[in-house]
Design an enzyme around this catalytic site. Structure first.
Site, PDB file in Angstrom:
ATOM      1  N   THR A  24     -52.011  -1.353 -27.773  1.00 32.53           N
ATOM      2  CA  THR A  24     -52.442  -1.658 -26.400  1.00 32.53           C
ATOM      3  C   THR A  24     -53.824  -2.326 -26.420  1.00 32.53           C
ATOM      4  O   THR A  24     -54.745  -1.803 -27.040  1.00 32.53           O
ATOM      5  CB  THR A  24     -52.534  -0.364 -25.554  1.00 32.53           C
ATOM      6  OG1 THR A  24     -51.358   0.401 -25.744  1.00 32.53           O
ATOM      7  CG2 THR A  24     -52.708  -0.690 -24.080  1.00 32.53           C
ATOM      8  N   ASP A  58     -55.940  -8.470 -25.411  1.00 32.31           N
ATOM      9  CA  ASP A  58     -57.186  -8.574 -24.636  1.00 32.31           C
ATOM     10  C   ASP A  58     -58.387  -8.728 -25.569  1.00 32.31           C
ATOM     11  O   ASP A  58     -59.306  -9.506 -25.292  1.00 32.31           O
ATOM     12  CB  ASP A  58     -57.364  -7.337 -23.753  1.00 32.31           C
ATOM     13  CG  ASP A  58     -56.234  -7.206 -22.750  1.00 32.31           C
ATOM     14  OD1 ASP A  58     -55.695  -8.247 -22.328  1.00 32.31           O
ATOM     15  OD2 ASP A  58     -55.869  -6.069 -22.398  1.00 32.31           O
TER      16      ASP A  58
HETATM   17  O1  RIB Z   1     -53.297  -5.393 -21.973  1.00 29.32           O
HETATM   18  C1  RIB Z   1     -53.357  -4.003 -21.915  1.00 29.32           C
HETATM   19  C2  RIB Z   1     -53.626  -3.560 -20.527  1.00 29.32           C
HETATM   20  O2  RIB Z   1     -52.521  -3.905 -19.718  1.00 29.32           O
HETATM   21  C3  RIB Z   1     -53.780  -2.070 -20.350  1.00 29.32           C
HETATM   22  O3  RIB Z   1     -55.111  -1.630 -20.525  1.00 29.32           O
HETATM   23  C4  RIB Z   1     -53.219  -1.821 -18.962  1.00 29.32           C
HETATM   24  O4  RIB Z   1     -54.185  -1.427 -18.037  1.00 29.32           O
HETATM   25  C5  RIB Z   1     -52.531  -3.107 -18.568  1.00 29.32           C
HETATM   26  O5  RIB Z   1     -53.278  -3.798 -17.644  1.00 29.32           O
END
Ligand code: RIB
Length: 300
Positions: free
Chosen positions: A243, A247
C-alpha cells in the site's frame, strides 16, 4: 530544496491483515487491525517531504477525530497545510484496506475529499507558480484535477498526473499533463484501451511523457528524449505491505525530476521499494539518507 505542491486526497486508512481475501458473504478471522495515515495525495506529499522537499498540500478534512489526527500527522512531516480546508459538515475520507498474501484491496469513501474545489486550487496559485512540480491524482473531483492541470500549464510548472484510482481520462488532460504516471491497468483505463493491449504499445499512444510502474519489476518511461519505452529495473526487497508504493514513487519522482527523467525514475523505484518493507502507506517511506543508502548499496 525542490518545492512541490500536491493537490489531492487525505484519508484515514483502516487496515486489516488477513490470511487471504474473503469471498462474497464470507467472514474471516484477521490477525491484526490498525489505523494508518493515508490518501493518495497525503501519501505523495509525505513521500516528497521525507525526501527533503518543501511541500504544500491542497486538500480537505472533516472537523472530526480522524481529521485532527491526519492534520497533525501532515504538520509533523513539515507539510504546509494553509490550503487544507477543515469542513464542519463533512467527515474525513477513509479507506478500508485488507492486506493479504502481499497484496491489498481498498475501498475509499471520499467524504471531504469530494469537496476539494477548483477555487481552492486558485487560492494556492502563488504556491503553484513557485513550485518545481505539481502532483495530482484522481481521488478528488475531476474539475479540480483539471483546474490544477490548467493552472500548472499557465504557470509553466511541470504537472505530474497520477491517474489513480483507474478512470478514463478526458483526451485534453493527456495534453495538459507533463507526465502521466499510471500502472498498466490505469493506463489502459485512462486511454479507454483494451486491458490486453501491450503496455509498451499503450505508452506509445499517450501524447505526453509516460512513466509506467510495474511493481517489483520497476518502471518504464517514455518521453521526447526516449521515444521508445526504457526499462528501469526494480530493487529487490522483502514485501510487507505494498500500500502506498505508487504514491512513494510519485512523490520521489517529483522531488528528483530536475535531475532528469532517467535518474528521477531510478530514485523513485528505489524509494518505492523501501516503502513496501513496512506496514502502512506512509510507514516505509524513506528519508533522503535511507534512499541514498539503498542506491549506494545497489551501485556497488
Ligand atoms: O495509494 C494508497 C492509498 O489509496 C491509501 O493510503 C488509501 O487511502 C487510498 O487512497
Amino acid at each position: 530544496m525542490p518545492r512541490i505542491v500536491v493537490v489531492g486526497s487525505i484519508n484515514m486508512d483502516l487496515v486489516t491483515l488477513a490470511p487471504r481475501f474473503p469471498g462474497p458473504g464470507e467472514t474471516l478471522l484477521g490477525s491484526r487491525f490498525l489505523t494508518a495515515h493515508g490518501g493518495k495525495g497525503a501519501n505523495q506529499a509525505v513521500a516528497a517531504a521525507r525526501l527533503g522537499a518543501s511541500v504544500s498540500m491542497v486538500g480537505a478534512l472533516g472537523r472530526d477525530a480522524f481529521g485532527d489526527q491526519l492534520h497533525a500527522g501532515l504538520a509533523q512531516e513539515g507539510i504546509d497545510l494553509a490550503h487544507v480546508a477543515r469542513l464542519d459538515d463533512e467527515g474525513s475520507g477513509t479507506a478500508s484496506i485488507t492486506v493479504a498474501e502481499g497484496e491489498n484491496q481498498i475501498i475509499v469513501v471520499p467524504a471531504a475529499n469530494a469537496r476539494v474545489s477548483p477555487a481552492q486550487v486558485e487560492t494556492a496559485r502563488a504556491s503553484i507558480a513557485q513550485a518545481d512540480a505539481v502532483l495530482v491524482q484522481l481521488e478528488i473531483p475531476f474539475d479540480t484535477v483539471e483546474a490544477t492541470l490548467r493552472l500548472a500549464r499557465r504557470e509553466n510548472v511541470p504537472a505530474i498526473l497520477n491517474p489513480a484510482p483507474a478512470q478514463k481520462l478526458p483526451a485534453e488532460w493527456l495534453q495538459l499533463a507533463s507526465y502521466l504516471t499510471p500502472n498498466q491497468h490505469e493506463l489502459a483505463t485512462a486511454l479507454g484501451a483494451g486491458a490486453a493491449t501491450d503496455f509498451r504499445e499503450l505508452m506509445r499512444r499517450a501524447p505526453c511523457p509516460v512513466v509506467l510502474t510495474r511493481g517489483s519489476e520497476g518502471a518504464w518511461y517514455r518521453d521526447a528524449a526516449h521515444p521508445e519505452p526504457v526499462h528501469q529495473p526494480g530493487f529487490k526487497v522483502e514485501v510487507v505491505d505494498s500500500t502506498g508504493a505508487g504514491d512513494t514513487f510519485n512523490g520521489a519522482l517529483a522531488v528528483f525530476l530536475r535531475e532528469g527523467l532517467p535518474q528521477a525514475v531510478r530514485k523513485a523505484c528505489a524509494a518505492a521499494a523501501l516503502s513496501v518493507t513496512k506496514l502502512g502507506a506512509q510507514g516505509g517511506m524513506p528519508t533522503a539518507r535511507e534512499l541514498e543508502t539503498l542506491l549506494t548499496r545497489q551501485a556497488k
